[in-house]
Design a protein around this motif. Structure first.
Motif, PDB file in Angstrom:
ATOM      1  N   GLY A  17      -7.574  -2.140 -35.816  1.00 28.40           N
ATOM      2  CA  GLY A  17      -7.873  -1.853 -34.421  1.00 28.40           C
ATOM      3  C   GLY A  17      -7.623  -2.994 -33.461  1.00 28.40           C
ATOM      4  O   GLY A  17      -8.232  -3.036 -32.382  1.00 28.40           O
ATOM      5  N   SER A  18      -6.706  -3.897 -33.794  1.00 27.73           N
ATOM      6  CA  SER A  18      -6.508  -5.099 -32.979  1.00 27.73           C
ATOM      7  C   SER A  18      -5.249  -5.069 -32.118  1.00 27.73           C
ATOM      8  O   SER A  18      -5.005  -5.989 -31.339  1.00 27.73           O
ATOM      9  CB  SER A  18      -6.450  -6.335 -33.880  1.00 27.73           C
ATOM     10  N   VAL A  19      -4.430  -3.998 -32.243  1.00 28.43           N
ATOM     11  CA  VAL A  19      -3.105  -3.971 -31.612  1.00 28.43           C
ATOM     12  C   VAL A  19      -3.054  -2.916 -30.508  1.00 28.43           C
ATOM     13  O   VAL A  19      -3.537  -1.795 -30.691  1.00 28.43           O
ATOM     14  CB  VAL A  19      -2.005  -3.689 -32.657  1.00 28.43           C
ATOM     15  N   VAL A  20      -2.461  -3.304 -29.381  1.00 24.14           N
ATOM     16  CA  VAL A  20      -2.138  -2.363 -28.304  1.00 24.14           C
ATOM     17  C   VAL A  20      -0.663  -1.987 -28.441  1.00 24.14           C
ATOM     18  O   VAL A  20       0.195  -2.878 -28.496  1.00 24.14           O
ATOM     19  CB  VAL A  20      -2.393  -2.970 -26.921  1.00 24.14           C
ATOM     20  N   TYR A  21      -0.388  -0.709 -28.502  1.00 26.89           N
ATOM     21  CA  TYR A  21       0.992  -0.220 -28.543  1.00 26.89           C
ATOM     22  C   TYR A  21       1.372   0.252 -27.144  1.00 26.89           C
ATOM     23  O   TYR A  21       0.652   1.038 -26.525  1.00 26.89           O
ATOM     24  CB  TYR A  21       1.111   0.922 -29.546  1.00 26.89           C
ATOM     25  N   ALA A  59       5.085 -14.980 -26.531  1.00 23.06           N
ATOM     26  CA  ALA A  59       4.218 -14.044 -27.248  1.00 23.06           C
ATOM     27  C   ALA A  59       4.337 -14.172 -28.763  1.00 23.06           C
ATOM     28  O   ALA A  59       3.727 -13.383 -29.493  1.00 23.06           O
ATOM     29  CB  ALA A  59       4.559 -12.612 -26.833  1.00 23.06           C
ATOM     30  N   ALA A  60       5.092 -15.141 -29.231  1.00 23.45           N
ATOM     31  CA  ALA A  60       5.340 -15.281 -30.666  1.00 23.45           C
ATOM     32  C   ALA A  60       4.028 -15.354 -31.444  1.00 23.45           C
ATOM     33  O   ALA A  60       3.085 -16.050 -31.057  1.00 23.45           O
ATOM     34  CB  ALA A  60       6.179 -16.527 -30.934  1.00 23.45           C
ATOM     35  N   GLY A  61       3.985 -14.588 -32.529  1.00 22.95           N
ATOM     36  CA  GLY A  61       2.805 -14.604 -33.387  1.00 22.95           C
ATOM     37  C   GLY A  61       1.832 -13.486 -33.102  1.00 22.95           C
ATOM     38  O   GLY A  61       1.030 -13.121 -33.962  1.00 22.95           O
ATOM     39  N   ARG A  62       1.870 -12.934 -31.888  1.00 19.04           N
ATOM     40  CA  ARG A  62       0.944 -11.833 -31.590  1.00 19.04           C
ATOM     41  C   ARG A  62       1.609 -10.670 -30.875  1.00 19.04           C
ATOM     42  O   ARG A  62       0.952  -9.672 -30.569  1.00 19.04           O
ATOM     43  CB  ARG A  62      -0.242 -12.327 -30.757  1.00 19.04           C
ATOM     44  N   GLY A  63       2.906 -10.778 -30.605  1.00 19.64           N
ATOM     45  CA  GLY A  63       3.607  -9.698 -29.922  1.00 19.64           C
ATOM     46  C   GLY A  63       4.916  -9.370 -30.595  1.00 19.64           C
ATOM     47  O   GLY A  63       5.616 -10.252 -31.088  1.00 19.64           O
ATOM     48  N   LYS A 118       0.798   2.772  -7.793  1.00 21.46           N
ATOM     49  CA  LYS A 118      -0.333   1.954  -8.222  1.00 21.46           C
ATOM     50  C   LYS A 118       0.091   1.146  -9.432  1.00 21.46           C
ATOM     51  O   LYS A 118       0.047   1.616 -10.563  1.00 21.46           O
ATOM     52  CB  LYS A 118      -1.537   2.842  -8.554  1.00 21.46           C
ATOM     53  N   ILE A 119       0.536  -0.078  -9.166  1.00 15.22           N
ATOM     54  CA  ILE A 119       0.974  -0.980 -10.234  1.00 15.22           C
ATOM     55  C   ILE A 119      -0.130  -2.005 -10.440  1.00 15.22           C
ATOM     56  O   ILE A 119      -0.475  -2.750  -9.518  1.00 15.22           O
ATOM     57  CB  ILE A 119       2.298  -1.679  -9.868  1.00 15.22           C
ATOM     58  N   PRO A 120      -0.734  -2.047 -11.622  1.00 16.97           N
ATOM     59  CA  PRO A 120      -1.846  -2.985 -11.831  1.00 16.97           C
ATOM     60  C   PRO A 120      -1.378  -4.428 -11.769  1.00 16.97           C
ATOM     61  O   PRO A 120      -0.296  -4.766 -12.262  1.00 16.97           O
ATOM     62  CB  PRO A 120      -2.345  -2.617 -13.232  1.00 16.97           C
ATOM     63  N   GLU A 121      -2.172  -5.275 -11.156  1.00 20.63           N
ATOM     64  CA  GLU A 121      -1.876  -6.702 -11.183  1.00 20.63           C
ATOM     65  C   GLU A 121      -2.135  -7.240 -12.582  1.00 20.63           C
ATOM     66  O   GLU A 121      -2.954  -6.711 -13.333  1.00 20.63           O
ATOM     67  CB  GLU A 121      -2.735  -7.438 -10.155  1.00 20.63           C
ATOM     68  N   ALA A 122      -1.433  -8.286 -12.929  1.00 18.98           N
ATOM     69  CA  ALA A 122      -1.476  -8.811 -14.294  1.00 18.98           C
ATOM     70  C   ALA A 122      -2.896  -9.123 -14.744  1.00 18.98           C
ATOM     71  O   ALA A 122      -3.283  -8.805 -15.876  1.00 18.98           O
ATOM     72  CB  ALA A 122      -0.595 -10.054 -14.401  1.00 18.98           C
ATOM     73  N   ALA A 123      -3.699  -9.732 -13.868  1.00 20.94           N
ATOM     74  CA  ALA A 123      -5.058 -10.118 -14.261  1.00 20.94           C
ATOM     75  C   ALA A 123      -5.911  -8.894 -14.584  1.00 20.94           C
ATOM     76  O   ALA A 123      -6.671  -8.887 -15.564  1.00 20.94           O
ATOM     77  CB  ALA A 123      -5.708 -10.946 -13.152  1.00 20.94           C
ATOM     78  N   GLU A 124      -5.804  -7.850 -13.764  1.00 25.04           N
ATOM     79  CA  GLU A 124      -6.570  -6.635 -14.000  1.00 25.04           C
ATOM     80  C   GLU A 124      -6.083  -5.934 -15.261  1.00 25.04           C
ATOM     81  O   GLU A 124      -6.874  -5.440 -16.058  1.00 25.04           O
ATOM     82  CB  GLU A 124      -6.461  -5.706 -12.800  1.00 25.04           C
ATOM     83  N   LEU A 125      -4.782  -5.898 -15.445  1.00 28.96           N
ATOM     84  CA  LEU A 125      -4.237  -5.271 -16.647  1.00 28.96           C
ATOM     85  C   LEU A 125      -4.698  -6.017 -17.890  1.00 28.96           C
ATOM     86  O   LEU A 125      -5.070  -5.398 -18.899  1.00 28.96           O
ATOM     87  CB  LEU A 125      -2.710  -5.250 -16.576  1.00 28.96           C
ATOM     88  N   ALA A 126      -4.701  -7.341 -17.828  1.00 28.70           N
ATOM     89  CA  ALA A 126      -5.155  -8.137 -18.972  1.00 28.70           C
ATOM     90  C   ALA A 126      -6.598  -7.806 -19.320  1.00 28.70           C
ATOM     91  O   ALA A 126      -6.964  -7.684 -20.501  1.00 28.70           O
ATOM     92  CB  ALA A 126      -5.014  -9.626 -18.655  1.00 28.70           C
ATOM     93  N   ARG A 127      -7.440  -7.649 -18.298  1.00 26.31           N
ATOM     94  CA  ARG A 127      -8.850  -7.314 -18.539  1.00 26.31           C
ATOM     95  C   ARG A 127      -8.983  -5.958 -19.227  1.00 26.31           C
ATOM     96  O   ARG A 127      -9.735  -5.812 -20.206  1.00 26.31           O
ATOM     97  CB  ARG A 127      -9.613  -7.307 -17.212  1.00 26.31           C
ATOM     98  N   VAL A 128      -8.232  -4.962 -18.731  1.00 28.93           N
ATOM     99  CA  VAL A 128      -8.317  -3.617 -19.302  1.00 28.93           C
ATOM    100  C   VAL A 128      -7.787  -3.602 -20.730  1.00 28.93           C
ATOM    101  O   VAL A 128      -8.364  -2.953 -21.619  1.00 28.93           O
ATOM    102  CB  VAL A 128      -7.546  -2.610 -18.417  1.00 28.93           C
ATOM    103  N   LEU A 175       0.674 -11.075 -21.762  1.00 26.28           N
ATOM    104  CA  LEU A 175       0.539 -12.482 -22.126  1.00 26.28           C
ATOM    105  C   LEU A 175      -0.852 -13.007 -21.796  1.00 26.28           C
ATOM    106  O   LEU A 175      -1.484 -13.696 -22.594  1.00 26.28           O
ATOM    107  CB  LEU A 175       1.611 -13.306 -21.410  1.00 26.28           C
ATOM    108  N   GLU A 176      -1.355 -12.659 -20.611  1.00 28.78           N
ATOM    109  CA  GLU A 176      -2.656 -13.170 -20.169  1.00 28.78           C
ATOM    110  C   GLU A 176      -3.803 -12.582 -20.974  1.00 28.78           C
ATOM    111  O   GLU A 176      -4.851 -13.212 -21.138  1.00 28.78           O
ATOM    112  CB  GLU A 176      -2.840 -12.856 -18.677  1.00 28.78           C
ATOM    113  N   SER A 177      -3.637 -11.360 -21.495  1.00 30.65           N
ATOM    114  CA  SER A 177      -4.731 -10.686 -22.190  1.00 30.65           C
ATOM    115  C   SER A 177      -5.103 -11.344 -23.511  1.00 30.65           C
ATOM    116  O   SER A 177      -6.246 -11.259 -23.962  1.00 30.65           O
ATOM    117  CB  SER A 177      -4.346  -9.226 -22.467  1.00 30.65           C
TER     118      SER A 177
END
Length: 476
Positions: free
Chosen positions: A277-281, A338-342, A414-424, A303-305
């Protein structure tokens, strides 16, 4: 063969693949009197290869599944603008295939007793009626999406107050901003011959003998009942989710899509090394291509998330289209950072195995119906970013009615800003989310439907009704 069904998909992978999955289900009913012919154009014939190779090992199987290869229309001398492209494609298919299909019917020793055709091919309703065979609509969209479609084309709806469109007769009385209504309808102009062809096709769908949905009763019962009321009969079958053979436990994997930069084995090996359960697709389907602004915010948010992720990137020259006409490319240093986690997949991803892997917990999706069902059956939390077509309707179903999703974006509006997207993104991987509980419940309901439940029963009932109609015609 007594029960011979002709299937005619709209010739794009997102429409062909679920209809092939339906063919696979039909052939595994183990009825010796059932045969399926699939109409396909040469450029999509490779999608039938798994069926043809499995059939070649058995003479009886080869008689049960046959392709009908008809040519693709010639590309227009002058490309059509995006707003007219679908209408032009439908007209070109009709003009080219109608006489060829007529001759095939007339010369076949055992012509089909039913025609199952895509909802973009509403003109086939008249073709089937003239030959005295029932035409069954195949809807690669859900019952909610088709309910909206029927209401739009039948009533020619336009915005009411504040540019909102209300559907008072539908369950839950949904409302949508005008910009969330499918573009092919928003571009409709009374008197335009090509646009009128689309409306005639939609009316043909409403008037057809039956409808088969890639959906299931536990998912859309209210909308399925609404469709039955609208068409005035009960020949409405929900037989989904239609999944590839390797996902539903049947023998024989089904090839899907096209070329990819990473093999399925490499993807699954990468996932094997990740915790549960650790991966976002992240995938926007077979047609949508994010704009550069969308891609920039998405890449920065990933990247920020700090989350593990798989990002599937479509390329414009593979038939995708960006909403604003510009095609978003992944930043040059993105994969290095993102190497190692993306993991970035360019081209087609093995989506069903990815979603069903224990490491994947969240799916950021454009909410195309195939992706919606694949995510639901896998039990993933859905992050919705609809881009067009009926995807805004599907997003509403996922978030507001099923409670399995969270809104992220809406097209280019409605394009999410990077910081908000990272939080979600980070929040969506939490194990205690209420959406995760609901997602697991919907996954169980989906599998129960196709493993002896409502969808399996509807599939058998569909064949029974076609056979009864055939017998009635013989004895008339």
């Amino acid at each position: 063969m007594s029960v011979h069904i002709l299937m005619y998909p709209y010739p794009t992978p997102g429409h062909i693949i679920p209809l092939l999955d339906l063919a696979h289900k039909l052939l595994h009913l183990r009825r010796s009197d059932l045969a399926v012919t699939v109409l396909v154009t040469p450029d999509n014939l490779h999608l039938l290869d798994p069926f043809l190779s499995s059939s070649s090992s058995s003479s009886s199987s080869s008689l049960q599944f046959q392709p009908l290869v008809l040519p693709s229309p010639e590309p227009p001398a002058t490309p059509h603008p995006p707003r007219r492209r679908l209408a032009a494609n439908v007209r070109a298919l009709r003009d080219l295939h109608l006489p060829l299909l007529s001759r095939w019917f007339e010369s076949h020793p055992s012509p089909p007793c039913a025609l199952v055709s895509d909802f973009f091919l509403g003109w086939t309703h008249r073709f089937a009626r003239e030959r005295g065979v029932p035409r069954v609509v195949f809807s690669p969209s859900g019952a909610f999406g088709l309910s909206v479609n029927f209401a739009l084309w039948r009533d020619l709806r336009r915005p009411d107050e504040e540019s909102m469109v209300s559907f008072e007769k539908l369950p839950n009385r949904p409302r949508f901003p005008w910009s969330h209504i499918p573009l092919i309808y928003r571009n409709y102009e009374v008197g335009d011959p090509e646009m009128e062809l689309l409306r005639e096709g939609a009316i043909g769908n409403i008037e057809s003998w039956g409808i088969v949905f890639n959906s299931f009763d536990g998912l859309e019962r209210a909308y399925l009942d609404h469709i039955r009321k609208e068409v005035g009969h009960n020949r409405v079958w929900a037989v989904g989710p239609l999944l590839p053979a390797e996902a539903d436990g049947s023998a024989g994997p089904v090839s899907r899509g096209g070329p990819s930069s990473v093999s399925a084995g490499q993807v699954l090996t990468w996932l094997d090394a990740c915790p549960d359960g650790s991966v976002v697709y992240v995938c926007f389907g077979s047609r949508a291509v994010p704009t550069q602004r969308q891609m920039d915010e998405l890449a920065a948010g990933l990247l920020e998330s700090g989350v593990r992720f798989i990002l599937c990137v479509r390329e414009a020259n593979r038939g995708g289209h960006a909403a604003e006409g510009n095609y978003g490319a992944v930043p040059e240093d993105f994969e290095e950072r993102a190497a190692g986690r993306g993991l970035v997949i360019r081209g087609w991803a093995p989506q069903v195995p990815i979603l069903r892997h224990r490491a994947v917990g969240t799916f950021l999706t454009h909410c195309g119906w195939n992706s919606t069902l694949e995510g639901l059956s896998a039990g993933t939390v859905m992050l919705t970013w609809p881009m067009g077509a009926e995807q805004f309707v599907n997003a509403k179903l996922l978030v507001d009615e099923l409670g399995v999703g969270m809104r992220v974006g809406e097209g280019s509006e409605k394009i999410p800003e990077a910081a908000e997207l990272a939080r979600v993104l980070a929040e969506a991987l939490r194990g205690d989310l209420p959406q995760r509980v609901r997602a697991k419940e919907m996954s169980s309901a989906a599998w129960n439907a196709i493993e002896g439940g409502s969808s399996e029963k509807d599939l058998s009932d569909f064949v029974r009704c076609v056979d009864e109609q055939r017998r009635t015609k013989i004895h008339a």
